[in-house]
Structure formats: structure tokens, C-alpha cells
Design an enzyme around this catalytic site. Sequence first.
Site, PDB file in Angstrom:
ATOM      1  N   LYS A  46       0.863  -1.550  -0.001  1.00 14.91           N
ATOM      2  CA  LYS A  46       0.161   0.130   0.143  1.00 14.91           C
ATOM      3  C   LYS A  46       0.490   1.448  -0.014  1.00 14.91           C
ATOM      4  CE  LYS A  46      -1.856  -1.752   4.187  1.00 14.91           C
ATOM      5  NZ  LYS A  46      -0.631  -1.853   4.742  1.00 14.91           N
ATOM      6  N   HIS A  79       1.141  -3.446  15.038  1.00 15.20           N
ATOM      7  CA  HIS A  79       1.549  -2.689  14.462  1.00 15.20           C
ATOM      8  C   HIS A  79       1.917  -1.016  15.159  1.00 15.20           C
ATOM      9  CE1 HIS A  79       2.741   0.373  11.343  1.00 15.20           C
ATOM     10  NE2 HIS A  79       2.211  -0.410  10.444  1.00 15.20           N
ATOM     11  N   GLU A 106       5.890  -5.964   8.649  1.00 12.29           N
ATOM     12  CA  GLU A 106       5.527  -5.166   6.921  1.00 12.29           C
ATOM     13  C   GLU A 106       5.633  -4.268   6.968  1.00 12.29           C
ATOM     14  OE1 GLU A 106       0.983  -5.327   9.122  1.00 12.29           O
ATOM     15  OE2 GLU A 106       1.538  -7.323   9.352  1.00 12.29           O
TER      16      GLU A 106
HETATM   17  C1  LIG Z   1      -1.185  -3.412   8.619  1.00  8.17           C
HETATM   18  C2  LIG Z   1      -0.548  -2.337   8.359  1.00  8.17           C
HETATM   19  N1  LIG Z   1       0.969  -2.615   7.625  1.00  8.17           N
HETATM   20  C3  LIG Z   1       1.857  -2.313   7.379  1.00  8.17           C
HETATM   21  C4  LIG Z   1       1.721  -0.772   7.115  1.00  8.17           C
HETATM   22  C5  LIG Z   1       2.905  -0.351   7.002  1.00  8.17           C
HETATM   23  O1  LIG Z   1       3.218   0.420   7.771  1.00  8.17           O
HETATM   24  P1  LIG Z   1       4.927   1.732   7.713  1.00  8.17           P
HETATM   25  O2  LIG Z   1       4.454   2.054   5.994  1.00  8.17           O
HETATM   26  O3  LIG Z   1       4.973   2.450   8.501  1.00  8.17           O
HETATM   27  O4  LIG Z   1       6.013   0.876   7.923  1.00  8.17           O
HETATM   28  C6  LIG Z   1       0.359  -0.315   7.708  1.00  8.17           C
HETATM   29  C7  LIG Z   1       0.035   1.102   6.832  1.00  8.17           C
HETATM   30  O5  LIG Z   1      -0.597   1.725   7.534  1.00  8.17           O
HETATM   31  C8  LIG Z   1      -0.750  -1.188   7.676  1.00  8.17           C
HETATM   32  O6  LIG Z   1      -1.891  -1.036   7.918  1.00  8.17           O
END
Ligand SMILES: Cc1ncc(COP(=O)(O)O)c(C=O)c1O
Length: 375
Positions: free
Chosen positions: A53, A181, A258
Amino acid sequence: MKKKLKSNFKKLITSLAKKENTPLFLISKSRLLEQVKKFHSLLPRVKPYYAMKANSHPFVLKTFINAQIGFDVASINEINTILKLGVNPDRLIFANTVKNPEALKFAARHKVTLMTFDSEYELNKITKYAPRSKVLIRIKVPNVGSIVELSLKFGAEPADAMSLLIKAYHLGLKPIGVSFHVGSQNTNIENYLASLETASIIFKDAKLKQLPLEILDIGGGFPIRYFDYEKDSFIPIASHINKELNRLFSSDVQIIAEPGRVLVGPACILVMKVVGKSIRGNKHWYYLDDGVYGSLSGIIFDHCKYHYKVLRKGIPQITTLAGPSCDSLDIISVSEDLPELEIGDLIYVENIGAYSWVTATNFNGIPPAKVLSIP
Ligand SMILES: Cc1ncc(COP(=O)(O)O)c(C=O)c1O
């Protein structure tokens, strides 16, 4: 050496802007790979599943596929995109705790079996549409000081985790682990320390209840530097995480994460041009050819502040930067220290790879920045 690199970089963006016009969103392959290498070296026990994402441009995905990492997917489209690029479903985690039934069916059909959940309702849905999946309970953890707070919306109370894992077992699912998270762009080590401690208690409890867990998912949230004066807080955070992982989790526990921002953020540069200038309230305003409806959408969606740099030299003065659309929401910053600029001058932002171009719109008929890959 540093001076030479800087001057080469300036030459590169000037010539690309001339040849391709602006706005340009540049993705550096070497920086993407450097970030993967840095992640592995700072967190050697942790297997990364890139949160696509953050930036799902095919160039980013292909580079990470070749770097042999896994992927965190959140929707049918993301699953489809990554599988079509030839990734084996066992390299994926479906880490959206609230999944559309259609997405669950799609995941099951395509053998994506590892997923997170945070409620009994979700467990029932998973059992119905993706039976026998391997599930990780996502717990609610402190997100204190994180730029993007996620515990507001997601995560079961840690006190309910065990009963939900037992429920999963009785539904014929495979309760396999715990995830959390700490919130995105998290520079507060305490969030990780508290989360790891809580997760370890659930691991111990599960073992006592004859339901041994195999996977700990420490989520995303690893921070990057946006301003030159900032310290790289990922380095001390990673060092604390390593110590705690070794103290709290036996070596047979598989640790995954993640990461989104930390892998893609530092690899991208947005190059824009001044297309308009005015004096309003005794202050210079510069109107750029990209703004909050485009690759600077992270200002809204990601609560992000960026460092704006120019090639022109001069005495800095307080300046307002605005985007190209007709909306007054499209004001980028009201207090940048910049020299006086002229129409046609370039202005650029580094470390803008995450939650930026990916959320750009076509508002006002203005298309998102052109994406180019650079070495
Ligand atoms: C479920 C989940 N995993 C991983 C991420 C990635 O987080 P980051 O970009 O802070 O590493 C997000 C970001 O919103 C998330 O909602």
C-alpha cells in the site's frame, strides 16, 4: 565526494526535467535495494513483507520481488497484482484485519492462507470464506507519538487475544501467531518495547494452553528521515528490537514484519516546477505544478511534512508554496525558508516514496506526476 554526488544529482534532475517536463516522480533502484539491505542488516532475525500500500508502482514491486522479500497485501487488487507478477502465494500475508468477503474468497482460491484478524466477527468470516487459514491475532498496542495512529481503528484488546486464538482453533483455523502495528513513522521505542512484552505474554500463555504459536509479526512503522537535520531513529530502534526479540522469543519463533515507508520512502524524489508567483500578505507565494491532490497527497493522508529544496541560491525568506488546483486546500506549506524563485525554477522533495504518488488523484484534470526509474 559528497559535493560531487550532490552536483551530479542536480545535473540529473535538471536534465530529466528539461527532457521529460515536470512534475516527475523518480524511483531509484539502488536506493530501493539499499533499504532492503539496511533492513536485513539492522533486523537480521526479521523477515520483511513489504506493505505494498505504501507504493505499488510495478517498478517498486519488481525490484522487491527480485530482492526475494515477502509482501503484505490488503485487497483483491493488491493480491492480484502481486500474483500476476509471478510471486508465490506463500510469500504473502493478508494483513488487513477487516477483509471484504469477496477478497477472502479470492485469497482462498489463490492459496493465500496467512492472514491477520482482530475480532470474532472476522474469524467467523474467515472460517466461512477461507477455511483452514493460518491466522495471527492483531493486538491493540500503544501508538504514542506515531505520525499515523492505527490502534484507533485496529487491534483486539490483548486480554482477549487468547480466547480469540482458542476460538480460531475450534473453528478449524490454524492460530499461528500474534501481530501488532505501532503506528506509521514511529520514532518512539517505547511503543515497540511495550508491544513485544505484551506479545510475549500471549506466546507464553498459548504454550501453556497447548496452542503453541509460531509467528510473531512486528508490523510496520519503522521511521525514516524527512529533514536533513533529523537523526536516523531506525538504527537505535532496530537495536532495541533485536535485544528484546532475543530476550523474549525463543529462536524457533519466526519473526516477520510489514515495513512500507522504510523500504520505499528514501528511494523516491519528486521534482516540480514553479508555474506561478504572487505576493499575498507581504509574502511570496509560489504555485507549483504538483500539490496535495497529486504526489504531495501525503500532506493530507499521511500527515506528512516534507523538506522542499531548490537549485537557485539566494537569501532565504518566509515563503508559501501552493499546488496547481483551484482549491485553497491545495496549499503545500505556509512557512518555507526559500530564496526568491522565478517561474520555471525547479523545486524538489526527497524521501517521498511512501503514501504519496500512490494516493495522487486526477482532480482538476491534472494527472499524477510522471514516474521514471533512475539508477
Ligand atoms: C497493516 C499494516 N501493515 C503495514 C503497514 C505499513 O506501515 P509503515 O509504512 O509504517 O511501515 C501499514 C500502514 O498503514 C498497515 O496498516
